[in-house]
Design a protein around this motif. Sequence first.
Motif, short mmCIF file in Angstrom:
data_model
loop_
_atom_site.label_atom_id
_atom_site.label_comp_id
_atom_site.label_asym_id
_atom_site.label_seq_id
_atom_site.Cartn_x
_atom_site.Cartn_y
_atom_site.Cartn_z
N PRO A 13 0.80 -1.23 0.00
CA PRO A 13 0.00 0.00 0.00
C PRO A 13 0.83 1.27 0.00
O PRO A 13 0.49 2.25 -0.67
CB PRO A 13 -0.82 -0.14 1.29
N GLN A 14 1.93 1.28 0.74
CA GLN A 14 2.75 2.48 0.81
C GLN A 14 3.32 2.86 -0.55
O GLN A 14 3.41 4.04 -0.90
CB GLN A 14 3.89 2.29 1.81
N VAL A 27 -5.68 3.38 -0.29
CA VAL A 27 -5.65 1.92 -0.11
C VAL A 27 -6.33 1.60 1.21
O VAL A 27 -5.98 2.14 2.26
CB VAL A 27 -4.22 1.38 -0.11
N LEU A 28 -7.30 0.70 1.15
CA LEU A 28 -8.03 0.27 2.33
C LEU A 28 -7.76 -1.21 2.56
O LEU A 28 -6.84 -1.78 1.99
CB LEU A 28 -9.52 0.55 2.15
N GLY A 29 -8.57 -1.85 3.40
CA GLY A 29 -8.37 -3.26 3.65
C GLY A 29 -8.60 -4.13 2.43
O GLY A 29 -8.06 -5.23 2.33
N GLU A 30 -9.39 -3.64 1.49
CA GLU A 30 -9.74 -4.43 0.32
C GLU A 30 -9.39 -3.69 -0.96
O GLU A 30 -10.24 -3.43 -1.81
CB GLU A 30 -11.23 -4.79 0.35
N PRO A 179 -9.33 5.86 5.04
CA PRO A 179 -8.13 6.49 4.46
C PRO A 179 -7.14 6.89 5.56
O PRO A 179 -7.54 7.30 6.65
CB PRO A 179 -8.69 7.71 3.74
N TYR A 180 -5.86 6.80 5.25
CA TYR A 180 -4.83 7.09 6.25
C TYR A 180 -4.95 8.50 6.82
O TYR A 180 -4.61 8.75 7.98
CB TYR A 180 -3.42 6.90 5.65
N ALA A 222 -4.40 0.97 5.94
CA ALA A 222 -3.57 0.11 5.10
C ALA A 222 -2.45 0.92 4.50
O ALA A 222 -2.50 1.34 3.35
CB ALA A 222 -4.39 -0.56 4.01
N GLY A 223 -1.40 1.17 5.29
CA GLY A 223 -0.24 1.90 4.76
C GLY A 223 -0.47 3.39 4.68
O GLY A 223 -1.61 3.85 4.58
N ARG A 224 0.61 4.15 4.76
CA ARG A 224 0.53 5.60 4.62
C ARG A 224 1.86 6.11 4.10
O ARG A 224 2.89 5.44 4.27
CB ARG A 224 0.18 6.26 5.96
#
Length: 232
Positions: A13-14, A27-30, A179-180, A222-224
């Motif tokens: 995701p990053q 990017v989310l869980g899915e 969202p992050y 999910a990542g940032r």
Amino acid sequence: MTYAEGRAERIRPQRFHETPGLEDWRVLGEGACAYFRTGSFAAGARLVQAIGALPGVGDGPPDVDLRHEGVTVRLITITDDSYGLTERHIELARRISSVARTLDIPADPSAVQTVQVTVDALARPDVVPFWRALLGYQDRANSPEDLIDPHGRGAPFYLQQMDAPRPQRNRVHVDVWVPYDRAEARVAAALAAGGRLVNDADAPSNWVLADPEGNEACVGVAGRPGTGPARP
């Protein structure tokens, strides 16, 4: 590595978040998601039609949810041995955003989220078949503890292994992926609405909250950008 193999290379995701030109997406869980505020069903239909006409979109087409007020687009690869994002999604996301701008349809990254239901299990192999049959779901690639809707509509289920019973705590909870750049605001809103913080040891990636009666839920990211190496 061939061009096709490079496009199919898995990314974290990053890596997606730190790529220029993807500001509309989170990017989310899915998978990677974007929401475009169309304002009408007709405008949304035009956007979906334009996305469908993009070169190569048929090579793993995006999931599209068309409603009268907007369109949600999700990018994810689901195969027998893969579940997640690839290099190909970077190019496709840029093209989708470009099409939306051409149609003068704005994106709203704050409007996306995904939800997952987590069930704690002492004997997970015994529990998974029940939920698979009950929901009509299927196993997620390379992840026997995850069940997903084959039609891509229902929330995924995660069967979490427990080492011992947990008296006085619920064994089913909801994971909300946001969202992050919206996570802390969502946590604050839940706390202001009567919730309490159970655990923030994994913040800013995950917070465990509870409602006034102790029912738990998690807010996840999910990542940032800017949190370490961008590639696997």
